[in-house]
Design an enzyme around this catalytic site. Structure first.
Site, short mmCIF file in Angstrom:
data_model
loop_
_atom_site.label_atom_id
_atom_site.label_comp_id
_atom_site.label_asym_id
_atom_site.label_seq_id
_atom_site.Cartn_x
_atom_site.Cartn_y
_atom_site.Cartn_z
CD GLU A 111 -3.94 -3.84 -9.92
OE1 GLU A 111 -4.80 -4.72 -10.03
OE2 GLU A 111 -3.73 -3.22 -8.85
CG ASP A 159 -4.80 2.81 -1.50
OD1 ASP A 159 -4.72 1.60 -1.73
OD2 ASP A 159 -5.03 3.66 -2.38
#
Lengths: 422, 294
Positions: free
Chosen positions: B71, B82
């Protein structure tokens, strides 16, 4: 809520961004939360079930007369509504044109229009059985209003505020703490309002079950833009009644300042379908649109996706969000409510911009002529009124939303004017 | 009516809307691992953190170190899903001048030497939206990207990028979370392809340790409704956690631990040094060994 029922039954013309002249400007959003191409629900999956829950709870509450009755009671006896519609006689004489009225939302409890929305949302939070309140704040006006209603209903409350803003808005930080809120400084990103909103979203994702997020403006994922608009529309509904009583007719021009755009949507929305009424939203041009140091998302940004909705954003060519600049911390946001983005594209509302210097001049003029110290946010609206009023005839009725009082800004203004306090 | 009736709890997209897709490197990789009888190690790093050369070296070394799927984060100024580690990594990349074009260049460079290891671009919608979407999908496919994870585009906005991505031959990998109940699950699964990413904690990346038993229970529940491989991530940092999670999942995603290793290897000016690439790859080797049952 008669007007909302009316808006509902009129169908979802709000989806028709391709049609430049919808039958009504008051029917949006569509069922996906879109105003034309703007709005929507752009959030992480963890939040989607909550957003859908909130939408159901809001639909249920707005159809419940008991909910509205309780809210009306709070708005009247706790919030101080209705706010007066005041004829600004000396300012009118000074500018020598349109007859200028102020909608005095700065006289509300906590000193701004923010309380209208916070009372509505906390009632919804209680109805949903949520036990913890979070919010973001820039200038601190929304934070203070949230801390206030959280204190009133005995709910713990966390306010996210950019570290940079905490420095410039110390009195409001102290007020929030006095009211029992926990003010969490946000240092991530650039430490301003957009980062405070990111951090509030992160908190929400991490405490989904018990937390209600009171968003302070007509932005965020659906249903927030429509819900906050509906809570703030009390402003425009009162203006309609008050003006009819006072002058026997509706106003000709409406003016309000825009950061995220909640006070403006509140004033504008009930009048959007009155064809004869000219409507102006005033953005912060900061040091000037040409300098790049401004917060005028509509005049100087382009469409993008942030904080749950598509709207106009200040961003670079690679889609990275830029920091705005304004003398007013309350307008210092790189986006704008999606309904405003749509109203710009349909041409129904005129979006103009006013610089720091112009706002500062309007601040002083209003203070001296009317004995009203405006917040720096509505000082932007006032600066546009100063340009507009002299060009209009004396029987022209102009309403400006005085959405906040300037007590919080006196230190900042003293600094800008080179004056010393005490 | 201005507001939709969503009392069903979800708005599942009809499966018929899913365009027929050719097999991707992701499909092939998971099929091969299924035959091998083990879970995939999926590694996340941010493109351009702290500079493109470091990312290129990491990409080149990851398959050898044991990464089965890569990724690659597309840095964004406002990464609201995040935690601090990946936020900081995104900021480092942007400070280093990373752009979407450079991110695609990194994929192109990797693909010139590795035609097997799947690459999934992960990030937020705005940089893709302004690229704009059709050009992005064309360029991503041409560069050798296999799939996309766009965390802030839920199934309700499938027309935006999910369906166009599937039409362009890219897998669109969706996140299922602890808040995804059985009513919601069909909406998530409708247009998901490649694999399903199960978010192991109710929170942001890298901030809490997953409860392994709860995760296995959830993966088993989702598996009953879904024939796609299921990879688990968001709180996995150590080989022990990876080993435990791998026992009940088709893949384990590690991200924050890797970008933290990058952060710890930088000098006072934030520049990568001789230790940067080995530090990350050593960590990946340890995780790979654990996932492979070592």
């Amino acid at each position: 809520m008669a007007e909302q029922a009316e808006a509902e039954s009129a169908g979802a013309a709000g989806a028709g961004s391709t049609s430049p002249e919808p039958n009504s400007y008051r029917t949006g959003p569509d069922e996906g939360g879109h105003f034309g191409i703007h709005g929507g629900r752009f959030v992480a999956e963890t939040l989607m079930p909550l957003i859908l829950d909130l939408e159901r709870a809001w639909e249920d509450a707005r159809a419940d007369p008991a909910f509205q009755a309780e809210l009306d009671d709070l708005l009247t006896h706790y919030g101080g509504r209705p706010s007066p519609l005041y004829f600004a006689e000396r300012l009118t004489e000074h500018l020598g044109g349109a007859k200028i009225y102020f909608k005095r939302d700065e006289l509300n409890h906590t000193g701004s229009h923010k309380i209208n929305n916070c009372l509505g949302q906390i009632q919804l939070a209680r109805r949903m059985g949520k036990r913890r309140i979070i919010a973001e704040t820039g200038a601190g006006q929304h934070g203070v209003a949230v801390a206030t209603v959280a204190a009133r209903f005995g709910l713990p409350c966390v306010i996210y505020m950019g570290a940079t803003d905490i420095d410039r808005q110390k009195p409001n930080v102290f007020r929030m703490r006095l009211l029992g809120a926990e003010v969490k400084p946000v240092t991530s990103g650039t430490g301003t309002l957009k980062d405070a909103m990111n951090e509030a979203l992160r908190d929400w994702v991490s405490h989904v079950a018990e937390t209600f997020y009171i968003i302070g403006t007509v932005a965020g994922p659906h249903p927030y833009p429509a819900m906050v608009r509906d809570f703030q529309s009390v402003i425009g509904r009162e203006v309609r009644e008050q003006m009819l009583e006072r002058e026997g007719r509706l106003p000709d021009t409406l003016v309000a300042c825009i950061g995220g755009g909640s006070n403006a949507m509140g004033l504008f929305h009930p009048f959007l379908d009155e064809e004869g009424i000219a409507i102006f939203g005033v953005e912060a041009a900061g040091k000037g649109l040409e300098t790049g140091e401004h917060c005028a998302s509509l005049n100087g940004g382009k469409p993008g996706v942030l904080h749950g909705n598509r709207t106009y954003l200040l961003q670079n060519e690679d889609g990275q969000i830029l920091d705005g600049h304004s003398i007013s911390a309350g307008l210092d946001y790189p986006g704008i409510g999606p309904e405003h983005a749509w109203l710009k594209e349909t041409g129904r509302v005129n979006y103009v911009a006013v610089t720091d210097a112009e706002a500062l001049e309007a601040f002083q003029l209003c203070t001296r002529l009317e004995g009203i110290i405006p917040a720096l946010e509505p000082a932007h609206a006032l600066a546009h009124v100063m340009k507009l009023a002299p060009t209009l005839p004396r029987d022209h009725l102009l309403v400006m939303n005085m959405c906040g009082r300037g007590d919080k800004d006196v230190f900042a203004v003293a600094g800008h004017l080179g004056m010393e306090i005490g | 009516m201005a507001f939709a009736d969503t009392s069903s709890g979800a708005e599942p997209a009809p499966a018929a809307r899913r365009p027929a897709m050719p097999e991707t490197r992701i499909d092939r990789r998971f099929a091969a691992l299924r035959t091998e009888g083990r879970a995939a190690l999926v590694t996340f790093i941010t493109a351009g953190d702290p500079d493109p050369e470091t990312t290129a070296a990491l990409l080149a070394g990851l398959p050898q170190a044991g990464a089965d799927v890569i990724e690659l984060g597309m840095p964004f100024s406002d990464p609201m899903a995040d935690g601090p580690a990946i936020q900081a990594s995104s900021q480092r990349a942007l400070r280093g001048g990373q752009t979407m074009a450079r991110t695609l260049d990194l994929v192109r460079g990797f693909r010139a030497r590795d035609d097997e290891t799947p690459i999934v671009l992960m990030g937020y919608y705005n940089p893709i939206y302004v690229y704009p979407v059709p050009d992005f999908l064309r360029d991503a496919r041409e560069a050798g990207v296999d799939g996309l994870i766009v965390v802030d585009v839920p199934p309700e906005e499938d027309e935006e990028i999910c369906l166009p991505a599937l039409e362009a031959g890219l897998n669109f990998i969706r996140l299922a979370t602890p808040t995804t109940d059985d009513a919601r699950l069909p909406a998530i699964l409708a247009n998901t392809s490649g694999f399903l990413y199960y978010v192991s904690i109710t929170g942001i990346t890298g901030t809490a340790a997953p409860d392994v038993d709860a995760v296995h229970g959830e993966v088993a529940r989702i598996r009953r409704a879904c024939d796609l491989p299921i990879a688990v991530g968001f709180g996995v940092r150590t080989p022990d956690q990876a080993r435990a999670i791998a026992k009940g999942a088709d893949g384990v995603v590690v991200g924050s631990a890797l970008v933290s290793a990058i952060a710890e290897s930088l000098d006072a000016q934030g520049r990568a040094g001789a230790r940067t690439v080995p530090a990350v790859l050593d960590l990946v080797r340890g995780l790979a060994e654990a996932v492979r049952g070592g």
